[in-house]
Design a protein around this motif. Structure first.
Motif, short mmCIF file in Angstrom:
data_model
loop_
_atom_site.label_atom_id
_atom_site.label_comp_id
_atom_site.label_asym_id
_atom_site.label_seq_id
_atom_site.Cartn_x
_atom_site.Cartn_y
_atom_site.Cartn_z
N ASP A 45 -54.88 2.55 17.70
CA ASP A 45 -53.49 2.85 18.04
C ASP A 45 -53.12 2.02 19.27
O ASP A 45 -53.66 2.24 20.36
N ARG A 46 -52.23 1.08 19.06
CA ARG A 46 -51.90 0.09 20.09
C ARG A 46 -50.76 0.61 20.96
O ARG A 46 -49.75 1.10 20.44
N LEU A 47 -50.93 0.48 22.27
CA LEU A 47 -49.94 1.00 23.21
C LEU A 47 -49.00 -0.10 23.69
O LEU A 47 -49.41 -1.24 23.88
N ASP A 48 -47.73 0.30 23.89
CA ASP A 48 -46.75 -0.61 24.47
C ASP A 48 -46.78 -0.43 25.98
O ASP A 48 -46.46 0.65 26.48
N LEU A 49 -47.20 -1.44 26.69
CA LEU A 49 -47.40 -1.30 28.14
C LEU A 49 -46.42 -2.10 28.96
O LEU A 49 -46.69 -2.44 30.10
N GLU A 50 -45.26 -2.41 28.41
CA GLU A 50 -44.36 -3.29 29.16
C GLU A 50 -43.62 -2.58 30.28
O GLU A 50 -43.51 -3.08 31.39
N ASP A 51 -43.12 -1.37 29.98
CA ASP A 51 -42.21 -0.74 30.94
C ASP A 51 -42.93 0.27 31.81
O ASP A 51 -43.36 1.32 31.35
N PHE A 52 -43.05 -0.05 33.08
CA PHE A 52 -43.70 0.86 34.03
C PHE A 52 -42.67 1.50 34.96
O PHE A 52 -43.00 1.95 36.05
N TYR A 84 -45.31 5.81 29.80
CA TYR A 84 -46.36 5.10 29.08
C TYR A 84 -47.65 5.91 28.99
O TYR A 84 -48.47 5.70 28.12
N TYR A 85 -47.84 6.83 29.91
CA TYR A 85 -49.02 7.70 29.83
C TYR A 85 -49.02 8.51 28.52
O TYR A 85 -50.05 8.80 27.96
N TYR A 86 -47.82 8.88 28.08
CA TYR A 86 -47.71 9.78 26.92
C TYR A 86 -47.54 9.04 25.60
O TYR A 86 -47.38 9.64 24.55
N ASP A 87 -47.59 7.73 25.65
CA ASP A 87 -47.47 6.91 24.44
C ASP A 87 -48.74 7.09 23.59
O ASP A 87 -49.85 6.94 24.11
N THR A 88 -48.55 7.45 22.32
CA THR A 88 -49.73 7.60 21.44
C THR A 88 -49.97 6.35 20.62
O THR A 88 -50.91 6.28 19.83
N GLY A 89 -49.09 5.35 20.76
CA GLY A 89 -49.31 4.05 20.12
C GLY A 89 -48.95 4.03 18.65
O GLY A 89 -48.53 5.03 18.06
N SER A 90 -49.09 2.87 18.07
CA SER A 90 -48.85 2.71 16.64
C SER A 90 -50.01 1.95 16.02
O SER A 90 -50.65 1.12 16.69
#
Lengths: 737, 292
Positions: A643-650, A655-661
């Motif tokens: 599951d790949r995370l989008d880490l662009e926007d800090f 982003y901590y709660y992103d479960t990815g796609s």
């Protein structure tokens, strides 16, 4: 321009001073008596002499070096009664003849013998397949009779699926194929999704498919030239055809007009269920195309023609979130072919246009995408008949393409560009044919490309040798260098490219180049059985591809690479009065190297076997069969998923709660091969004469008879397998008047 | 002859009607997937870990690991051990944290083990704070940021900060100021800053312009949307995000080469996790405020 004209003048003067020895000649044209249509590849012999020749694709012939006297000149073409004309030829005289041959209505014999006739006419060529209207009739078809589907089963040609008509020749990419229709250059010759071509098969007279060994008159593509010549139309009486298939209807009219002839054909889609089977989902696809040609005879066995082709495809979707698509093609061109003394001139001027448009309906503020290419093409060539069978050819061409595109890339920015290019070419070729059994073609082509104040120059030597040591066997070899300055930006990994942009090759890159070597053996094993073998090696340089090492936006999109391809092609053909069969096997390799990454393109199919057969059953019913067996296409395997995370926007802690796609980690490029592809299609066809000149043509085909689940592609992120065509029943009803 | 044709068809049918079993996954090996971005603002540094899967759509239980051991070695060689925790809604990852980590300029090393079977490691460089200078001109603010030499990507975002009242409760909020905008009737186009590549070797200043018209446009948008008064708009906050080389490369690969002149559609992968996947990166966030 001035320099080119000067060079041509020098060539013409050279010809006049060195070769112009006064001799007797017979020239003329061979036509169908009923329709007035010229007959390609007819045999013309001066009886009881060694003199003879074949008509060219326009039915024109020229025999030079005949001694004084009275002779009988006979023209024969299978499917026609032969005709003999007596001539009395005197010193320095050139006699013009017009043969009008009476047709004999024999269906299958037509297929058999027309192909035999072509084989003879192309005996000095290498890697050329001429495809007749009759061969198109026998191939089982999924929805439309299509010239590209026949091409895809020729030796050396591969494809990547049932759905697409895109083809790949001897390891070359899809944009390396030149498509000429009545000398008009067509850039995007496909109906939507590339399912079939925009060319209506009923108006095609002859198609020459050159998979290598191109003569110097052809330039601008590395891998193949497909030259489609349409019919001139019936110049004696009005006639028509109405065809209804399971996805479209088509009407054709032809007849005399203003002293010439007109042929016009229109096709319109009306069913979507076939597309549903093609594409796996209901897509409101709608298309039409119109192919027309006006031809007028002019003096000296000549003709003037005006051709036009228009096609349009629409997908209009009701949902605001689903974009509408539009693809359009339009081309108009004129062609003059005329014989003056011992010259044969062929001059063509055309304008072609191709456009793709995506309307996002303003959904989520997305900008519409559009790309278009327009092109002016001028081509002039002359053939000069010298001693007996020696021919000097020369000519020049200008290509003026303009590319425009506008689209919004994945970061939301609109990318717009307009590029103009000028390309000109000049060629000269000498065909040495005076020694029986030996033919040598030596030629040279020079290309000049002008773009953004930069000029590039390319020099292309070409040589072809044919030698017939025995009457039943011919050895052939050729070498040629080719350059290409227009390429497409389609990504090889795109399953169905919807938005292909043609771009000129600009500095700092150089035109793509290919050096090609071919060796061949053609032999007749018996009266009915022939066999040919060809081996080829191609070396590609300056191949432009996606920069596989690109990491940053400032890194270039493209990188220049190299490649090579080689292979062996075996072709066995059997033909008698009731059976026409060919089997071909291609063993080939295609390799690329770019940015120190070595890989094979996905269309590198190691083994391909094609069987095409037509058998005449009782009651004149034809049983047709096509079977294809091929190694699967290459694909890049998945090493695993995460599951790949989008880490662009800090900006926040979201982003901590992103479960990815889901994302598939790819292995080495094209390192795996899909399972074997195979498919059997069978069909029955029958022609019925209902009343006098009314004929009814019926055809039913069973596609993928044993419902083989051939994998089309696998979604790398979801693992979903998408299969090609399932078992299908298709039909075709045609009324001919 | 018809019998022959039928026989041949029957044989072909018999031998070819079987379909191959085929899997797109090849050479699968169990691996660790690690996501850790060291953030100078965070009280707790959060790491998310998952197992590389051999199929898609697996249950979350098949994605998480047992016996995880995670340690971070700081720039002084001191080891910090991560502890298990839970994040609401995140069930497909193991979530661990380490707190009270005072990030200093220098190299940090990460070591992850799952029992004795799987391990992965990586390094990252944490940068020094950036200095932000604001100059006011007639029509714009000019922001100068002294960038760290090791910074690979830079993103400067500016926000209008305001107070709004929801159900009687006053909360502070921010709305981002677009770098470009256009209004054509009801059609508005807004473009926001994206991460930009900064030169790896040079220690130079970055200059960003914030137009007064963009600030006015954003303020009006806030007023229209939240029905607040101009006095509730408090300040403008400017953030400078400095991405280290690994994080920048990962983001670029995730976005898929989205640059203005790109026509390519493929999507690459980037990872700096040795024997694994994911990314170990660092971000330095600094901010300043101005009165509008």
């Amino acid at each position: 321009m001035k320099n080119i004209l000067k060079i041509l003048l020098i060539i013409a003067l050279l010809k006049v001073t060195l070769f112009c020895i006064e001799s007797n000649s017979i020239k003329g044209i061979v036509k169908d008596k009923q329709t007035g249509e010229t007959i390609p590849f007819a045999t013309i012999i001066v009886e009881n002499t060694k003199y003879g020749t074949y008509a060219n694709t326009n039915g024109f012939f020229f025999i030079k070096g005949i001694i004084d006297g009275k002779f009988k000149v006979t023209a024969t073409a299978v499917g026609y009664n032969k005709k003999t004309i007596e001539v009395d030829i005197k010193k320095g005289e050139t006699i013009s003849l017009s043969f009008e041959l009476e047709p004999i209505p024999i269906e299958l014999q037509g297929v058999t013998k027309v192909s035999e006739r072509m084989k003879e006419a192309y005996k000095n060529e290498i890697s050329v397949q001429a495809l007749s209207q009759q061969e198109l009739k026998i191939i089982p078809s999924t929805s439309e009779k299509d010239i590209f589907k026949l091409i895809q089963i020729l030796p050396g040609v591969s494809s990547t699926g049932d759905v697409t008509s895109q083809f790949y020749v001897r390891g070359g990419s899809g944009d390396q194929n030149m498509i000429l229709y009545d000398n008009m250059m067509i850039y995007s010759p496909f109906h939507a999704f590339g399912m079939f071509s925009i060319f209506n098969t009923d108006v095609i007279k002859i198609s020459e498919m050159m998979t290598g060994g191109f003569s110097p008159e052809y330039g601008g593509r590395l891998s193949s030239v497909m030259n489609i010549i349409s019919k001139d139309g019936n110049s004696n009486k009005y006639s028509g055809k109405l065809n209804i298939g399971n996805s479209s209807a088509q009407a054709l009219v032809e007849g005399p007009i203003l002293g010439g002839s007109l042929i016009s054909s229109a096709r319109k889609s009306y069913f979507n269920n076939v597309f549903e089977k093609f594409l796996g989902k209901n897509i409101p696809l709608d298309f039409y195309d119109i192919n027309s040609k006006l031809t007028f005879p002019i003096a000296n066995e000549g003709k003037f023609s005006f051709s036009a082709i228009i096609s349009r495809d629409n997908i209009n979707q009701s949902a605001i979130s689903s974009p509408n698509y539009l693809w359009q093609n339009a081309a108009v061109g004129t062609n003059v072919q005329v014989s003056i003394e011992d010259y044969y001139l062929d001059v063509a001027l055309s304008f072609s246009f191709s456009k793709a448009y995506v309307d996002y309906k303003g959904f989520q503020g997305r900008q519409n995408s559009e790309n278009r290419i327009s092109n002016i093409f001028f081509d002039a060539k002359a053939e000069s008949y010298l001693f007996e069978k020696d021919i000097l050819s020369y000519g020049f061409s200008f290509i003026l393409p303009r590319t425009e595109y506008s689209f919004q890339n994945s970061s939301g920015l609109v990318v717009k560009n307009k590029l103009d290019q000028q390309e000109s070419g000049i060629f000269v070729k000498y065909r040495f044919g005076r020694i029986e059994g030996l033919g040598v073609d030596v030629g040279i082509r020079s290309n000049f490309e002008f773009i953004a104040e930069n000029i590039s120059y390319a020099f292309e030597p070409r040589i072809k040798v044919t030698y017939q040591p025995f009457h039943f066997a011919t050895l052939k070899a050729s070498y040629g260098r080719y350059h290409q300055t227009m390429i497409t930006t389609s990504n090889e990994d795109d399953i169905i490219p919807l938005f292909e942009i043609w771009l000129p090759v600009e500095k700092p890159y150089y035109p793509e180049r290919c050096d090609e070597y071919i060796g061949a053996l053609e032999t007749d094993l018996s009266d009915n059985l022939s066999f040919s073998f060809q081996g080829y090696f191609k070396r590609f340089t300056n191949l432009l591809g996606y920069n596989l090492k690109k990491k940053n936006s400032s890194d270039p999109d493209f990188s220049s690479g190299t490649g090579r391809s080689y292979g062996y092609e075996f072709f066995l053909k059997y033909q008698d009065e009731s059976l026409y069969t060919w089997i071909n096997y291609t063993l080939s390799w295609a390799k690329r190297k770019s940015d120190r990454v070595k890989y094979s393109p996905k269309y590198d199919r190691r083994h391909i076997i094609n069987i095409l057969s037509s058998y005449r059953l009782p009651y004149d019913i034809h049983f047709n069969l096509k079977w294809e067996l091929a190694s699967g296409t290459l694909f890049t395997p998945v090493l695993g998923y995460f599951d790949r995370l989008d880490l662009e926007d800090f900006s926040s802690n979201n982003y901590y709660y992103d479960t990815g796609s889901s994302y598939g980690v790819l292995g080495s490029k094209n390192a795996s091969r899909l399972p074997w592809y195979h498919r059997l299609d069978i069909g029955l066809s029958k022609s019925l004469t209902i009343y006098n000149s009314f004929a009814l043509n019926l055809k039913v085909d069973l596609i993928n008879l044993y419902d083989r689940k051939n994998i089309f592609y696998i979604n790398k992120d979801t693992g979903e397998k998408v299969y090609m065509l399932p078992f299908m029943f298709t039909f075709f009803v045609g009324l001919e008047i | 002859m018809i019998k022959k044709i039928v026989s041949i068809l029957f044989i072909i049918l018999f031998f070819t009607s079987c379909n191959d079993d085929f899997d797109i996954v090849k050479d699968y090996h169990e691996q660790l997937v690690v996501f850790l971005v060291l953030d100078n603002r965070a009280d707790k540094q959060i790491i998310k870990i998952q197992k590389l899967q051999n199929d898609v759509g697996l249950n979350d239980n098949n994605k998480v690991l047992k016996d995880l051991s995670v340690r971070l070695i700081d720039t002084y060689g001191v080891a910090h051990y991560f502890k298990d925790t839970v994040l609401n809604g995140v069930n497909n990852f193991n979530v661990l944290f380490v707190d009270s980590l005072d990030l200093k300029e220098g190299t940090y090393s990460l070591f992850v083990n799952s029992g004795n079977k799987l391990y992965a490691w990586s390094n990252v460089t944490v940068r020094a704070p950036q200095l932000i200078y604001v100059s006011s001109f007639n029509e714009y603010y000019k922001i100068n940021i002294s960038k760290s030499a090791s910074s690979r990507g830079v993103l400067v975002k500016s926000f209008v900060c305001f107070d709004r009242v929801d159900n009687g409760i006053t909360t502070s909020d921010m709305m981002e100021i677009p770098s470009k905008f256009s209004v054509n009737g009801t059609d508005t186009t807004e473009i926001y800053p994206a991460v930009e590549k900064s030169d790896y070797s040079e220690n130079k200043s970055i200059e960003v312009i914030i137009g007064y018209n963009a600030i006015v446009y954003t303020k009006q948008k806030i007023i229209n949307r939240y029905h607040i008064e101009s006095k509730d708009i408090k300040k403008i906050k400017i953030f400078s995000f400095s991405y280290d080389w690994n994080l920048y490369e990962y983001i670029m690969s995730y976005k898929g080469y989205s640059d203005p002149y790109s026509v390519r559609l493929d999507r690459p992968n980037y990872s700096n996790i040795i024997f694994g996947n994911g990314v170990f990166g660092a971000i330095r966030v600094d901010s300043t405020e101005i009165k509008p």
